[in-house]
Design a protein around this motif. Structure first.
Motif, PDB file in Angstrom:
ATOM      1  N   THR A 119       0.812  -1.212   0.000  1.00  0.00           N
ATOM      2  CA  THR A 119       0.000   0.000   0.000  1.00  0.00           C
ATOM      3  C   THR A 119       0.847   1.263   0.000  1.00  0.00           C
ATOM      4  O   THR A 119       0.331   2.341  -0.282  1.00  0.00           O
ATOM      5  CB  THR A 119      -0.941   0.027   1.218  1.00  0.00           C
ATOM      6  OG1 THR A 119      -0.168  -0.149   2.404  1.00  0.00           O
ATOM      7  CG2 THR A 119      -1.978  -1.082   1.127  1.00  0.00           C
TER       8      THR A 119
ATOM      9  N   HIS B 254      -1.160   4.797  -2.801  1.00  0.00           N
ATOM     10  CA  HIS B 254      -2.387   5.591  -2.775  1.00  0.00           C
ATOM     11  C   HIS B 254      -2.207   6.947  -3.465  1.00  0.00           C
ATOM     12  O   HIS B 254      -2.904   7.902  -3.136  1.00  0.00           O
ATOM     13  CB  HIS B 254      -2.883   5.784  -1.345  1.00  0.00           C
ATOM     14  CG  HIS B 254      -1.800   6.077  -0.360  1.00  0.00           C
ATOM     15  ND1 HIS B 254      -1.034   5.081   0.214  1.00  0.00           N
ATOM     16  CD2 HIS B 254      -1.349   7.236   0.169  1.00  0.00           C
ATOM     17  CE1 HIS B 254      -0.166   5.620   1.037  1.00  0.00           C
ATOM     18  NE2 HIS B 254      -0.327   6.921   1.025  1.00  0.00           N
TER      19      HIS B 254
ATOM     20  N   ARG C 288      -8.142   6.949   7.447  1.00  0.00           N
ATOM     21  CA  ARG C 288      -7.079   6.819   6.457  1.00  0.00           C
ATOM     22  C   ARG C 288      -7.651   6.357   5.129  1.00  0.00           C
ATOM     23  O   ARG C 288      -7.240   6.836   4.061  1.00  0.00           O
ATOM     24  CB  ARG C 288      -6.025   5.835   6.952  1.00  0.00           C
ATOM     25  CG  ARG C 288      -4.887   5.628   5.967  1.00  0.00           C
ATOM     26  CD  ARG C 288      -3.682   5.000   6.635  1.00  0.00           C
ATOM     27  NE  ARG C 288      -3.965   3.700   7.205  1.00  0.00           N
ATOM     28  CZ  ARG C 288      -3.234   3.130   8.178  1.00  0.00           C
ATOM     29  NH1 ARG C 288      -2.210   3.773   8.693  1.00  0.00           N
ATOM     30  NH2 ARG C 288      -3.549   1.941   8.626  1.00  0.00           N
TER      31      ARG C 288
ATOM     32  N   TRP D 173      -7.324   7.820   1.257  1.00  0.00           N
ATOM     33  CA  TRP D 173      -6.708   7.035   0.195  1.00  0.00           C
ATOM     34  C   TRP D 173      -7.608   6.802  -1.013  1.00  0.00           C
ATOM     35  O   TRP D 173      -7.118   6.523  -2.103  1.00  0.00           O
ATOM     36  CB  TRP D 173      -6.284   5.673   0.749  1.00  0.00           C
ATOM     37  CG  TRP D 173      -5.049   5.711   1.583  1.00  0.00           C
ATOM     38  CD1 TRP D 173      -4.355   6.806   1.994  1.00  0.00           C
ATOM     39  CD2 TRP D 173      -4.359   4.569   2.118  1.00  0.00           C
ATOM     40  NE1 TRP D 173      -3.275   6.440   2.760  1.00  0.00           N
ATOM     41  CE2 TRP D 173      -3.255   5.073   2.852  1.00  0.00           C
ATOM     42  CE3 TRP D 173      -4.574   3.201   2.064  1.00  0.00           C
ATOM     43  CZ2 TRP D 173      -2.363   4.224   3.508  1.00  0.00           C
ATOM     44  CZ3 TRP D 173      -3.690   2.361   2.721  1.00  0.00           C
ATOM     45  CH2 TRP D 173      -2.586   2.867   3.434  1.00  0.00           C
TER      46      TRP D 173
ATOM     47  N   HIS E 253      -6.339   6.210  -4.971  1.00  0.00           N
ATOM     48  CA  HIS E 253      -6.384   4.921  -5.651  1.00  0.00           C
ATOM     49  C   HIS E 253      -7.151   5.009  -6.966  1.00  0.00           C
ATOM     50  O   HIS E 253      -6.794   4.357  -7.945  1.00  0.00           O
ATOM     51  CB  HIS E 253      -7.006   3.864  -4.742  1.00  0.00           C
ATOM     52  CG  HIS E 253      -6.002   3.229  -3.824  1.00  0.00           C
ATOM     53  ND1 HIS E 253      -5.737   3.714  -2.564  1.00  0.00           N
ATOM     54  CD2 HIS E 253      -5.181   2.162  -3.999  1.00  0.00           C
ATOM     55  CE1 HIS E 253      -4.807   2.967  -2.000  1.00  0.00           C
ATOM     56  NE2 HIS E 253      -4.445   2.024  -2.842  1.00  0.00           N
TER      57      HIS E 253
END
Length: 434
Positions: A253, A274, A317, A321, A325
């Motif tokens: 990630t 991200h 979070r 993100w 993405h």
């Protein structure tokens, strides 16, 4: 807790075809997995569990044992989900989820969840660790033998974490993590990593799953951008897996972990960073790495993960993100990077709704045809099974979905269970990955 409710409709729509059977679907509009649109008035002939021919004489009446008139309906290859967790774990409480008095009940839950996936049109899935490895192998065998309904499974055995890496549950004493392996096994150093890959493959796994960074749910922000494993360790894992004829899926990630995975030769990148980095995308394209972005797991965590026990900091979070993405997917598609569908789902409420990932990819920039290709031929390419699954062409397995409405006109059709009229699944064939 999610109550089990028998899905009687599964028996109505699922048909398994194997050696000794002949079947014709006539009059369909066909998306063969390659795009960009429909072939109309098609006859698809299935013999011995494989597609023998695809022709434009949909009204032909050459006799076979069974003919299904699908005039006015839409046929696609069976859908492929490259990232699932059919582990039978329930909820996200780190103790209740992983410690049960009778762990075998997880296999019963996993069988329920496998039925939900095939009910949603997914005829092949790749199970990427978590839970108990031999239970995943048992579920795979039960599906192959026709004991339970579910997609054909590729399994990764234990996911592989470095000591102190993403396999750790930060709310547990570390000694308990090492004893129970709730998320993964652990190894360090190139030689130990090679040995662990050999063990996993010896247990029957079809692929390898590694963690090259921390994840969304349990790790504090400062750990996300610290890579897991060294370059030498990743290269050893990938080399040993490839020597064994299997592919490597790398969870990452953060950007640093994503880079080390791609540079080390991982075949698919699960989740991905991200945000967009041009040099990283160039490396992915040059390396031929497939992106499995799992958009919907971030969207779910951002919108309702707290209802299932996700920590507030992780839900916050995820909200940060999600947009990054989506930008990553759009940029990867523009760069010509291969993209495959992975829902990162297992149990309800997300399990059985795997196709929402197709919708998310379409909305992120792939469009309807591109997203449907990512769920068919793109998934087959990611799994190393091109020509075997993910396509409705001669020689391929007869894994097919018949839709009542046109998913290219409205991609949300794929996420509507009522739109599925028939799921055809091949059986009794030797696996090319075994």
């Amino acid at each position: 807790m999610h109550e089990y409710s028998p899905d009687s409709r599964l028996n109505d729509i699922l048909r398994r075809v194997g050696v000794g059977e002949r079947l014709d679907l006539v009059g369909a509009s066909l998306f063969d997995g390659r795009g960009p649109g429909w072939m109309h008035n098609v006859r698809i002939r299935v013999v011995d569990g494989r597609i023998e021919s695809v022709s434009s004489d949909g009204a032909a009446n050459e006799p076979v044992e069974s003919v299904i008139d699908v005039s006015g309906l839409f046929v696609t290859p069976g859908l492929i989900d490259c990232h699932v967790h059919l582990h039978g774990l329930d909820g996200h409480d780190p103790f209740r989820r992983n410690i049960e008095r009778y762990p075998s009940v997880r296999l019963v839950r996993a069988a329920r969840d496998a039925g939900a996936a095939v009910r949603a049109g997914f005829t092949t899935v790749r199970h990427l660790g978590h839970g108990i490895a031999d239970q995943a192998e048992a579920l795979k065998q039960a599906i192959d033998e026709g004991l339970v309904a579910g997609p054909k499974m590729l399994t990764s055995g234990w996911a592989i974490s470095q000591t102190g890496g993403h396999g750790t549950l930060h709310s547990w004493p570390y000694s308990l993590v090492e004893q129970l392996w709730p998320r993964s096994g652990f190894c360090d150093g190139p030689d130990e990593c090679r040995k662990f890959v050999r063990r996993i493959l010896g247990d029957g796994a079809d692929c390898i799953k590694i963690y090259t960074s921390e994840g969304l749910v349990s790790s504090p922000d400062h750990l996300v951008d610290i890579p897991n494993f060294t370059a030498a360790e990743v290269e050893a894992i990938v080399d040993e897996a490839h020597r064994g004829g299997v592919k490597v899926a790398a969870h990452a990630t953060g950007l640093a972990g994503s880079l080390i995975a791609v540079q080390g030769g991982a075949d698919t990148l699960e989740h991905g960073p991200h945000d967009v980095d041009g040099e990283f995308l160039d490396l992915m394209r040059e390396s031929g790495t497939t992106l499995v972005p799992t958009l919907t797991v971030f969207e779910w965590a951002a919108s309702s993960g707290h209802e299932s026990g996700i920590a507030p900091f992780a839900a916050e979070r995820a909200q940060r993100w999600v947009a990054g993405h989506r930008r990553l997917v759009a940029a990867a598609a523009a760069e010509g990077i291969s993209i495959a569908v992975g829902s990162d789902s297992g149990a309800p409420p997300r399990g059985g709704r795997n196709a929402l990932e197709i919708v998310a990819l379409a909305q992120a920039g792939l469009g309807s045809a591109g997203a449907l290709a990512a769920a068919t031929s793109g998934g087959a390419r990611a799994l190393g099974l091109e020509g075997e699954i993910g396509t409705a062409t001669p020689g391929a397995r007869a894994d097919l979905v018949v839709w009542a409405r046109d998913p290219l006109e409205d991609i949300e059709v794929v996420a509507d269970p009522a739109a599925i009229r028939l799921v055809i699944q091949s059986e009794g064939l030797t696996k090319p990955w075994s």
